[in-house]
Design an enzyme around this catalytic site. Structure first.
Site, PDB file in Angstrom:
ATOM      1  N   ASP A  10      42.611  58.294  37.349  1.00 46.15           N
ATOM      2  CA  ASP A  10      41.242  58.553  37.170  1.00 46.15           C
ATOM      3  C   ASP A  10      40.395  58.339  35.948  1.00 46.15           C
ATOM      4  O   ASP A  10      40.871  57.656  35.277  1.00 46.15           O
ATOM      5  CB  ASP A  10      41.297  60.393  37.608  1.00 46.15           C
ATOM      6  CG  ASP A  10      41.832  61.115  36.314  1.00 46.15           C
ATOM      7  OD1 ASP A  10      42.151  60.350  35.629  1.00 46.15           O
ATOM      8  OD2 ASP A  10      41.712  62.319  36.842  1.00 46.15           O
ATOM      9  N   CYS A  68      46.359  60.806  34.834  1.00 43.32           N
ATOM     10  CA  CYS A  68      45.154  61.598  34.925  1.00 43.32           C
ATOM     11  C   CYS A  68      45.103  62.329  33.628  1.00 43.32           C
ATOM     12  O   CYS A  68      45.804  62.040  32.631  1.00 43.32           O
ATOM     13  CB  CYS A  68      45.143  62.374  36.224  1.00 43.32           C
ATOM     14  SG  CYS A  68      46.197  63.913  36.135  1.00 43.32           S
ATOM     15  N   THR A  70      46.276  65.542  32.564  1.00 45.50           N
ATOM     16  CA  THR A  70      47.473  66.023  32.114  1.00 45.50           C
ATOM     17  C   THR A  70      48.661  65.495  32.988  1.00 45.50           C
ATOM     18  O   THR A  70      49.770  65.715  32.479  1.00 45.50           O
ATOM     19  CB  THR A  70      47.374  67.488  32.613  1.00 45.50           C
ATOM     20  OG1 THR A  70      47.402  67.733  34.105  1.00 45.50           O
ATOM     21  CG2 THR A  70      46.361  68.267  31.884  1.00 45.50           C
ATOM     22  N   HIS A 101      68.571  61.035  37.505  1.00 44.83           N
ATOM     23  CA  HIS A 101      68.929  62.304  38.231  1.00 44.83           C
ATOM     24  C   HIS A 101      68.251  62.543  39.617  1.00 44.83           C
ATOM     25  O   HIS A 101      68.948  62.682  40.636  1.00 44.83           O
ATOM     26  CB  HIS A 101      69.067  63.486  37.294  1.00 44.83           C
ATOM     27  CG  HIS A 101      70.117  63.631  36.249  1.00 44.83           C
ATOM     28  ND1 HIS A 101      70.217  64.696  35.879  1.00 44.83           N
ATOM     29  CD2 HIS A 101      70.786  62.734  35.735  1.00 44.83           C
ATOM     30  CE1 HIS A 101      71.102  64.417  34.686  1.00 44.83           C
ATOM     31  NE2 HIS A 101      71.534  63.169  34.872  1.00 44.83           N
ATOM     32  N   HIS A 136      74.143  63.352  42.257  1.00 45.74           N
ATOM     33  CA  HIS A 136      72.639  63.322  42.461  1.00 45.74           C
ATOM     34  C   HIS A 136      72.172  62.701  43.781  1.00 45.74           C
ATOM     35  O   HIS A 136      71.216  63.125  44.216  1.00 45.74           O
ATOM     36  CB  HIS A 136      72.342  62.289  41.341  1.00 45.74           C
ATOM     37  CG  HIS A 136      72.535  62.969  39.814  1.00 45.74           C
ATOM     38  ND1 HIS A 136      72.332  64.146  39.541  1.00 45.74           N
ATOM     39  CD2 HIS A 136      73.385  62.201  39.042  1.00 45.74           C
ATOM     40  CE1 HIS A 136      72.788  64.444  38.093  1.00 45.74           C
ATOM     41  NE2 HIS A 136      73.545  63.282  37.839  1.00 45.74           N
TER      42      HIS A 136
END
Length: 148
Positions: A10, A68, A70, A101, A136
């Site tokens: 963004d 973005c 955060t 993982h 996993h």
């Protein structure tokens, strides 16, 4: 086979996206840019998350990177799409383990919370890591069962 990475962002991630794209291209990756290049007008991160996720799901790209402010909002949107495993990471170790993982196919981070140098380290840790399989794999199957 050439590794193709879809990247999206963004308005908050324009500068960092451009730096990461240059960094990836310098390592021989093809980068498909689904992000905005306008850092002046606010944009809606769900648009870019969906575009990158669709590119990964449709196999137009091997994996994706989302940026973005955060890394949280854009990763939430990506994870709503069946078949996407996106991790918002702020350190190289978490990025590496997210691939080893959790077999993440999209990496997300925040332009407002990490530096350019750290972002490159996170990307490098993630793109060089390989899924370890074993126990996993069972867990990935369990995740996919919840996503039906």
């Amino acid at each position: 086979m050439k590794k193709i990475i879809a990247i999206g962002n963004d308005h908050a991630g324009v500068k960092l996206k451009n730096e990461i794209a240059v960094h990836l291209r310098s390592q021989g990756f093809e980068v498909i840019d689904f992000g905005t290049n306008d850092n002046q007008e606010p944009t809606d991160y769900p648009i870019y998350a969906r575009n990158v996720a669709n590119a990964v799901l449709e196999k137009k790209a091997n994996c994706g990177i989302l940026i973005c402010g955060t890394g949280i909002g854009i990763s939430i949107v990506a994870n709503k799409m069946k078949g996407i495993r996106c991790a918002a990471c702020s350190d190289p170790y978490s990025a590496k383990l997210s691939k080893e993982h959790n077999n993440t196919n999209i990496l997300a981070f925040g332009a407002r919370v990490i530096s350019q140098g750290l972002a490159k380290m996170i990307v490098d840790s993630w793109i060089t890591a390989e899924f370890q399989g074993g126990i996993h794999s069972k867990r990935i199957e369990m995740i996919e069962e919840n996503n039906k």
